[in-house]
Write a protein that holds these residues in place. Structure first.
Motif, PDB file in Angstrom:
ATOM      1  N   ARG A 545       0.837  -1.203   0.000  1.00 54.84           N
ATOM      2  CA  ARG A 545       0.000   0.000   0.000  1.00 54.84           C
ATOM      3  C   ARG A 545       0.880   1.266   0.000  1.00 54.84           C
ATOM      4  NH1 ARG A 545      -3.505   2.706   4.097  1.00 54.84           N
ATOM      5  NH2 ARG A 545      -5.432   3.314   3.053  1.00 54.84           N
ATOM      6  N   GLU A 546       1.966   1.218   0.769  1.00 53.57           N
ATOM      7  CA  GLU A 546       2.898   2.357   0.791  1.00 53.57           C
ATOM      8  C   GLU A 546       3.558   2.545  -0.575  1.00 53.57           C
ATOM      9  OE1 GLU A 546       5.708   2.006   3.930  1.00 53.57           O
ATOM     10  OE2 GLU A 546       4.197   1.911   5.523  1.00 53.57           O
ATOM     11  N   LEU A 547       3.945   1.432  -1.203  1.00 51.57           N
ATOM     12  CA  LEU A 547       4.541   1.513  -2.537  1.00 51.57           C
ATOM     13  C   LEU A 547       3.543   2.105  -3.526  1.00 51.57           C
ATOM     14  CD1 LEU A 547       6.633   0.880  -4.732  1.00 51.57           C
ATOM     15  CD2 LEU A 547       5.754  -1.466  -4.798  1.00 51.57           C
ATOM     16  N   ARG A 548       2.311   1.647  -3.454  1.00 48.94           N
ATOM     17  CA  ARG A 548       1.264   2.171  -4.342  1.00 48.94           C
ATOM     18  C   ARG A 548       1.093   3.673  -4.157  1.00 48.94           C
ATOM     19  NH1 ARG A 548      -4.792   0.044  -3.503  1.00 48.94           N
ATOM     20  NH2 ARG A 548      -4.478   1.125  -1.515  1.00 48.94           N
ATOM     21  N   SER A 549       1.069   4.115  -2.906  1.00 51.16           N
ATOM     22  CA  SER A 549       0.898   5.534  -2.616  1.00 51.16           C
ATOM     23  C   SER A 549       2.047   6.351  -3.187  1.00 51.16           C
ATOM     24  CB  SER A 549       0.794   5.734  -1.094  1.00 51.16           C
ATOM     25  OG  SER A 549       0.631   7.091  -0.787  1.00 51.16           O
ATOM     26  N   ARG A 550       3.264   5.827  -3.065  1.00 52.21           N
ATOM     27  CA  ARG A 550       4.429   6.545  -3.580  1.00 52.21           C
ATOM     28  C   ARG A 550       4.385   6.647  -5.104  1.00 52.21           C
ATOM     29  NH1 ARG A 550       7.924   3.603  -1.410  1.00 52.21           N
ATOM     30  NH2 ARG A 550       8.811   2.437  -3.156  1.00 52.21           N
ATOM     31  N   LEU A 551       4.035   5.546  -5.756  1.00 49.99           N
ATOM     32  CA  LEU A 551       3.949   5.563  -7.217  1.00 49.99           C
ATOM     33  C   LEU A 551       2.842   6.506  -7.698  1.00 49.99           C
ATOM     34  CD1 LEU A 551       4.377   1.741  -7.961  1.00 49.99           C
ATOM     35  CD2 LEU A 551       6.050   3.557  -8.406  1.00 49.99           C
ATOM     36  N   ALA A 552       1.735   6.519  -6.959  1.00 51.82           N
ATOM     37  CA  ALA A 552       0.625   7.402  -7.330  1.00 51.82           C
ATOM     38  C   ALA A 552       1.028   8.866  -7.198  1.00 51.82           C
ATOM     39  CB  ALA A 552      -0.591   7.104  -6.462  1.00 51.82           C
ATOM     40  N   SER A 553       1.765   9.196  -6.132  1.00 57.11           N
ATOM     41  CA  SER A 553       2.215  10.580  -5.940  1.00 57.11           C
ATOM     42  C   SER A 553       3.164  11.003  -7.049  1.00 57.11           C
ATOM     43  CB  SER A 553       2.908  10.717  -4.572  1.00 57.11           C
ATOM     44  OG  SER A 553       1.992  10.514  -3.521  1.00 57.11           O
ATOM     45  N   GLU A 554       4.048  10.103  -7.452  1.00 51.61           N
ATOM     46  CA  GLU A 554       4.997  10.420  -8.513  1.00 51.61           C
ATOM     47  C   GLU A 554       4.287  10.716  -9.830  1.00 51.61           C
ATOM     48  OE1 GLU A 554       7.524   7.038  -8.701  1.00 51.61           O
ATOM     49  OE2 GLU A 554       8.584   7.492  -6.821  1.00 51.61           O
ATOM     50  N   ARG A 555       3.180  10.022 -10.049  1.00 51.61           N
ATOM     51  CA  ARG A 555       2.438  10.181 -11.309  1.00 51.61           C
ATOM     52  C   ARG A 555       1.265  11.147 -11.181  1.00 51.61           C
ATOM     53  NH1 ARG A 555       5.078   5.755 -11.071  1.00 51.61           N
ATOM     54  NH2 ARG A 555       5.759   4.590 -12.910  1.00 51.61           N
ATOM     55  N   ASN A 556       1.031  11.633  -9.959  1.00 45.47           N
ATOM     56  CA  ASN A 556      -0.069  12.568  -9.692  1.00 45.47           C
ATOM     57  C   ASN A 556      -1.412  11.987 -10.120  1.00 45.47           C
ATOM     58  OD1 ASN A 556      -1.141  14.992  -8.698  1.00 45.47           O
ATOM     59  ND2 ASN A 556      -1.139  15.923 -10.730  1.00 45.47           N
ATOM     60  N   VAL A 557      -1.658  10.740  -9.705  1.00 41.95           N
ATOM     61  CA  VAL A 557      -2.924  10.072  -9.994  1.00 41.95           C
ATOM     62  C   VAL A 557      -3.450   9.447  -8.704  1.00 41.95           C
ATOM     63  CG1 VAL A 557      -2.334   9.568 -12.385  1.00 41.95           C
ATOM     64  CG2 VAL A 557      -1.804   7.878 -10.608  1.00 41.95           C
ATOM     65  N   PRO A 558      -4.748   9.139  -8.635  1.00 40.26           N
ATOM     66  CA  PRO A 558      -5.278   8.439  -7.465  1.00 40.26           C
ATOM     67  C   PRO A 558      -4.582   7.103  -7.260  1.00 40.26           C
ATOM     68  CG  PRO A 558      -7.062   9.334  -8.789  1.00 40.26           C
ATOM     69  CD  PRO A 558      -5.811   9.507  -9.585  1.00 40.26           C
ATOM     70  N   LYS A 591      -0.518  -3.495 -19.649  1.00 39.39           N
ATOM     71  CA  LYS A 591       0.151  -2.213 -19.448  1.00 39.39           C
ATOM     72  C   LYS A 591       0.604  -2.055 -18.004  1.00 39.39           C
ATOM     73  CE  LYS A 591       1.303   1.938 -21.036  1.00 39.39           C
ATOM     74  NZ  LYS A 591       1.838   2.596 -19.847  1.00 39.39           N
ATOM     75  N   LYS A 592      -0.228  -2.463 -17.059  1.00 42.31           N
ATOM     76  CA  LYS A 592       0.157  -2.335 -15.652  1.00 42.31           C
ATOM     77  C   LYS A 592       1.276  -3.315 -15.300  1.00 42.31           C
ATOM     78  CE  LYS A 592      -3.967  -0.231 -13.741  1.00 42.31           C
ATOM     79  NZ  LYS A 592      -4.997  -0.245 -12.702  1.00 42.31           N
ATOM     80  N   LEU A 593       1.285  -4.465 -15.926  1.00 43.61           N
ATOM     81  CA  LEU A 593       2.381  -5.406 -15.711  1.00 43.61           C
ATOM     82  C   LEU A 593       3.686  -4.782 -16.180  1.00 43.61           C
ATOM     83  CD1 LEU A 593       3.199  -8.322 -14.892  1.00 43.61           C
ATOM     84  CD2 LEU A 593       2.917  -8.935 -17.301  1.00 43.61           C
ATOM     85  N   GLU A 594       3.616  -4.123 -17.335  1.00 40.38           N
ATOM     86  CA  GLU A 594       4.807  -3.478 -17.890  1.00 40.38           C
ATOM     87  C   GLU A 594       5.272  -2.313 -17.022  1.00 40.38           C
ATOM     88  OE1 GLU A 594       5.874  -0.726 -21.796  1.00 40.38           O
ATOM     89  OE2 GLU A 594       4.252  -2.199 -21.929  1.00 40.38           O
ATOM     90  N   ASP A 595       4.309  -1.522 -16.526  1.00 44.33           N
ATOM     91  CA  ASP A 595       4.668  -0.308 -15.777  1.00 44.33           C
ATOM     92  C   ASP A 595       5.044  -0.584 -14.320  1.00 44.33           C
ATOM     93  OD1 ASP A 595       4.208   1.162 -18.024  1.00 44.33           O
ATOM     94  OD2 ASP A 595       2.256   1.929 -17.398  1.00 44.33           O
ATOM     95  N   PHE A 596       4.330  -1.514 -13.684  1.00 45.73           N
ATOM     96  CA  PHE A 596       4.481  -1.670 -12.237  1.00 45.73           C
ATOM     97  C   PHE A 596       4.859  -3.074 -11.770  1.00 45.73           C
ATOM     98  CE2 PHE A 596       0.822   1.323 -12.997  1.00 45.73           C
ATOM     99  CZ  PHE A 596       1.553   2.481 -12.819  1.00 45.73           C
ATOM    100  N   GLY A 597       4.847  -4.041 -12.669  1.00 47.11           N
ATOM    101  CA  GLY A 597       5.073  -5.421 -12.258  1.00 47.11           C
ATOM    102  C   GLY A 597       6.367  -5.634 -11.501  1.00 47.11           C
ATOM    103  N   LEU A 598       7.478  -5.141 -12.042  1.00 45.59           N
ATOM    104  CA  LEU A 598       8.784  -5.357 -11.405  1.00 45.59           C
ATOM    105  C   LEU A 598       8.869  -4.659 -10.051  1.00 45.59           C
ATOM    106  CD1 LEU A 598      11.300  -5.147 -14.394  1.00 45.59           C
ATOM    107  CD2 LEU A 598      10.718  -7.152 -13.011  1.00 45.59           C
ATOM    108  N   ALA A 599       8.312  -3.456  -9.941  1.00 47.60           N
ATOM    109  CA  ALA A 599       8.379  -2.715  -8.671  1.00 47.60           C
ATOM    110  C   ALA A 599       7.659  -3.479  -7.565  1.00 47.60           C
ATOM    111  CB  ALA A 599       7.756  -1.330  -8.842  1.00 47.60           C
ATOM    112  N   PHE A 600       6.499  -4.023  -7.868  1.00 50.12           N
ATOM    113  CA  PHE A 600       5.760  -4.763  -6.838  1.00 50.12           C
ATOM    114  C   PHE A 600       6.399  -6.115  -6.565  1.00 50.12           C
ATOM    115  CE2 PHE A 600       2.718  -1.465  -7.556  1.00 50.12           C
ATOM    116  CZ  PHE A 600       2.020  -1.361  -6.368  1.00 50.12           C
ATOM    117  N   LEU A 601       6.965  -6.743  -7.589  1.00 49.55           N
ATOM    118  CA  LEU A 601       7.659  -8.015  -7.377  1.00 49.55           C
ATOM    119  C   LEU A 601       8.867  -7.819  -6.463  1.00 49.55           C
ATOM    120  CD1 LEU A 601       7.974 -11.016  -8.016  1.00 49.55           C
ATOM    121  CD2 LEU A 601       9.300 -10.365 -10.049  1.00 49.55           C
ATOM    122  N   GLU A 602       9.612  -6.737  -6.675  1.00 52.62           N
ATOM    123  CA  GLU A 602      10.765  -6.457  -5.815  1.00 52.62           C
ATOM    124  C   GLU A 602      10.338  -6.210  -4.373  1.00 52.62           C
ATOM    125  OE1 GLU A 602      12.891  -3.216  -7.516  1.00 52.62           O
ATOM    126  OE2 GLU A 602      13.536  -4.343  -9.297  1.00 52.62           O
TER     127      GLU A 602
END
Length: 731
Positions: A545-558, A591-602
């Motif tokens: 959830r923290e990772l999601r929040s950080r990625l959302a802030s970087e992209r300025n999206v919900p 698209k989400k696998l391409e954009d965020f898959g590795l970050a969440f896997l790590e």
């Protein structure tokens, strides 16, 4: 991503299912989505009614990617447009919105993309769409179809009528080759008919989904220290997203302040705020920088947030339509969520006063009927899911929903409801079934009003049968008998009479349910609420959830645009160990696998390595009970600054113009909230020593034995202050 239409002349549902999997990461459509999508693909005008959380957006977004051209989506809220476009773009779908927030150059860029055929979905407001310039421009573009979102806004019979929607009828005339499809979450039969008529839909297919939301647990609670009740529910859901609705702006501000004092990130939202502040607070909520938004029920929020875990109504909404839509903002991801409505008889009075002062005060009979239906929903001990579904004209077949306070047996029922019902029904018969609820309740309660004496009703054998219970209780029980069909309410003056089942009940043939006024059992979390947490590692979920929040802030999206809570739970349950396994998780599209898959896997790898957890297995995690936390009143909070400066009770009482006894209570709140361990500012050392030397005098925590031992030389206040500081030091 620009999806290609099928090779056949008309794209098929199979094409749409392929798009669903590739773009959104889901294998199957929800109920009614397939029927709605087929209407769009076949270019047949339609109206789809799907309750909030039912997946309306997919019904026009998925087919838009299967057909040639650009779909135009009409939406009434700027914030909702932006959220939906952000979500589409994050999934690789070329889409855009045009509204007043864009600069001239931004609008020009979008127009160029449309001219190149790159935009698949264009979102516009009704006012912007109906301008001559926009209509002329779209006629030159390849418009595939129009989707009218929030279509109930076109009907004067609806709960959120907007005159600008009326002009949308022109679409069928100006674009004869484009089909028009209306979508809404809430529409009764008359409203549905009006939508089809006002839009001029040709031979429209009308589809109505199931109004039941089985993942929502409904609770109706009578107000008793309302602010504390709200605080208790928020505390139970600490760290989760929630919405609190209040009737007035003043109540919004007071509630938000109280929640902030609990160290809960809560922000206000109402029409009295500036556009800038309102938008900032909504953005903070959507991006998970704020857990709770407190809003007026009268102001539309346009919230498109999937992971709202609870909705609290600190006051009764004015209709079941409003309640169904507002409570429906919880659990849009289909995970379990709680909806609690805290009500009182005063809420009805408040709404009637608002209605009397409104623009349509001369013709508010329909609004009053809606209010009475809402009041009946709150006060009657019938399954909440059943009552809501049947209000919208559908049948509810289950005997026990397992997801409301009534079916969970949290509502305290009277021991002998049949005898009590006989008394009430007999009273109605004695008044010759010619009077309304209020008069019958007063007769049963033994009121001494002049009108009752003038009518001779004080001489009836049923007069005063419920004198010990009172008028309010009598009214409550009459309402409940009406809701259960034993009494009928008819005519201009809403007189009450016995139904056939009521006449059988007089002979003890029936099974009524009547509640004990003002009493309810404890409201533990529903047992099923843990089901979707089975196997989920809570620590890993929090890290993701923290990772999601950080990625959302970087992209300025919900935040939910990155991944929804349901997907995060699957990550934390399955704990995939490869990118191939991440791709199998529900909600992970290409698209989400391409954009965020590795970050969440790590993140999963790091957490599981540190915690020494196995991969691709599930572990049931025990849910710990939540401790109750006392809410601090605004006046008490204002005193904290004085106490921090070392002011005495007497000094604070003088500065604030409050009684000493009141300020003593403020001090207690200060000591507990600030975890003060030193009492020397308020109790001298000698008195403190005496108290601590006689702790053995406390019996089961009671201070009276100690107070009596000191023969009044040491006050209760001093004893309480010393003991509170001692407990703080030990905790």
């Amino acid at each position: 991503m620009k999806m290609r239409p099928s090779s056949s002349s008309v794209p098929t549902l199979e094409n749409a299912q392929a798009v669903l999997r590739e773009v959104w990461g889901y294998d199957a459509f929800r109920p009614l989505q397939a029927d709605s999508i087929e209407s769009v693909l076949q270019q047949k005008d339609s109206l789809t009614v799907l309750p909030t959380g039912g997946g309306k957006s997919i019904c026009f977004q998925a087919p838009a990617l299967c057909v040639d051209g650009m779909a135009v989506v009409v939406s009434p809220l700027i914030s909702l447009m932006k959220d939906q476009v952000d979500a589409l773009v994050s999934n690789g779908v070329s889409s855009a919105f045009i509204n007043s927030t864009l600069s001239l150059s931004e609008k020009r860029d979008i127009a160029e993309q449309i001219d190149r055929g790159e935009i698949k979905l264009l979102y516009v407001a009704p006012e912007g769409l109906l301008s001559d310039r926009m209509l002329d421009y779209l006629k030159k573009s390849n418009v595939s179809f129009f989707a009218i979102d929030e279509a109930h806004c076109i009907s004067a019979w609806g709960h959120d009528f907007r005159p600008e929607y009326r002009g949308l009828r022109i679409l069928k005339h100006e674009f004869p080759h484009a089909s028009v499809h209306a979508f809404t979450a809430t529409a009764s039969g008359p409203v549905r008919d009006d939508i089809v008529s006002q839009l001029g839909l040709a031979d429209a297919k009308v589809m109505v989904g199931d109004f039941d939301r089985p993942n929502l647990t409904y609770r109706m609670i009578r107000a008793n220290k309302r602010l504390q009740q709200v605080a208790d529910i928020v505390e139970k859901h600490r760290g989760e997203s929630g919405i609190v609705y209040c009737i007035s702006r003043k109540e919004v501000e007071r509630t938000a302040l109280a929640l902030e004092q609990m160290n809960c990130t809560a922000l206000a939202y109402h029409a009295g705020m500036s556009d800038r502040d309102r938008k900032a607070n909504q953005d903070a909520f959507i991006k998970e920088k704020c857990d709770v938004i407190v809003a007026t029920v009268a102001f539309g929020m346009g919230i498109d947030k999937s992971n709202v875990r609870y909705v609290i109504h600190s006051g009764m909404p004015k209709s079941i339509e409003h309640y169904q839509q507002e409570s429906g903002r919880a659990g849009r991801d289909s995970l379990e969520s709680e909806c609690v409505l805290i009500y009182s008889g005063g809420d009805v009075v408040t709404w009637k006063r608002i209605m009397e002062g409104g623009d349509n005060a001369h013709d508010n009979s329909g609004a009053l009927r809606s209010l009475e239906a809402m009041n009946a929903l709150c006060t009657s001990p019938v399954c909440r899911h059943k009552a809501i579904v049947e209000y919208f004209g559908q049948t509810y077949t289950s005997d026990n929903c397992g997801a409301c306070d009534v079916c969970l047996e949290e509502v305290e029922l009277v021991e002998d409801p049949i005898t009590l019902s006989q008394k009430i029904l007999s009273g109605v018969i004695r008044t010759q079934e010619r009077f309304g609820i209020a008069h019958n309740a007063k007769v049963l309660a033994g009121s001494n009003e002049k009108r009752i004496r003038d009518l001779g009703h004080d001489q009836l054998s049923t007069f005063g049968l419920l004198a010990d219970e009172g008028v309010a209780a009598a009214r409550l029980w009459i309402d409940q008998l009406i809701q259960q069909g034993y009494l009928l309410q008819t005519g201009e003056y809403q007189t009450i009479s016995l139904s056939e089942s009521g006449r059988r009940l007089i002979r003890r043939d029936g099974n009524p349910k009547l509640t004990v006024p003002g009493v309810s059992k404890s409201s533990p979390r529903r047992s099923v609420s843990v089901d979707s947490w089975d196997g989920v590692d809570r620590g890993l979920f929090a890290a993701l959830r923290e990772l999601r929040s950080r990625l959302a802030s970087e992209r300025n999206v919900p935040a939910y645009i990155i991944f929804g809570d349901a997907t995060l739970r699957e990550f934390a349950r399955c704990r995939p160990d490869s990118i191939e396994r991440v791709a199998l998780i529900k909600g992970v599209g290409e698209k989400k696998l391409e954009d965020f898959g590795l970050a969440f896997l790590e993140a999963i790898n790091d957490y599981c390595t540190t915690a020494n957890l196995q991969r691709n297995v599930s572990t049931v995690v025990k849910v710990e009970p939540v401790q109750k936390r006392e809410v601090i009143r605004p006046n008490a909070f204002a005193s904290f600054e004085h106490f921090r400066a070392g002011a005495s009770i007497e000094e604070v009482a003088e500065k604030m113009g409050r009684a000493k006894s009141t300020v003593t209570g403020y001090l207690q709140s200060f000591l507990q909230n600030e975890k003060i361990t030193d009492s020397s500012a308020w109790v001298d050392e000698q008195t403190k020593t005496k108290i601590l030397s006689h702790l053995h005098l406390l019996e089961e925590g009671k201070m009276k034995p100690m107070y009596e031992f000191f023969n009044g030389e040491i006050s209760y206040e001093s004893i309480r202050i010393v003991l509170t500081c001692k407990r703080n030091a030990e905790s």
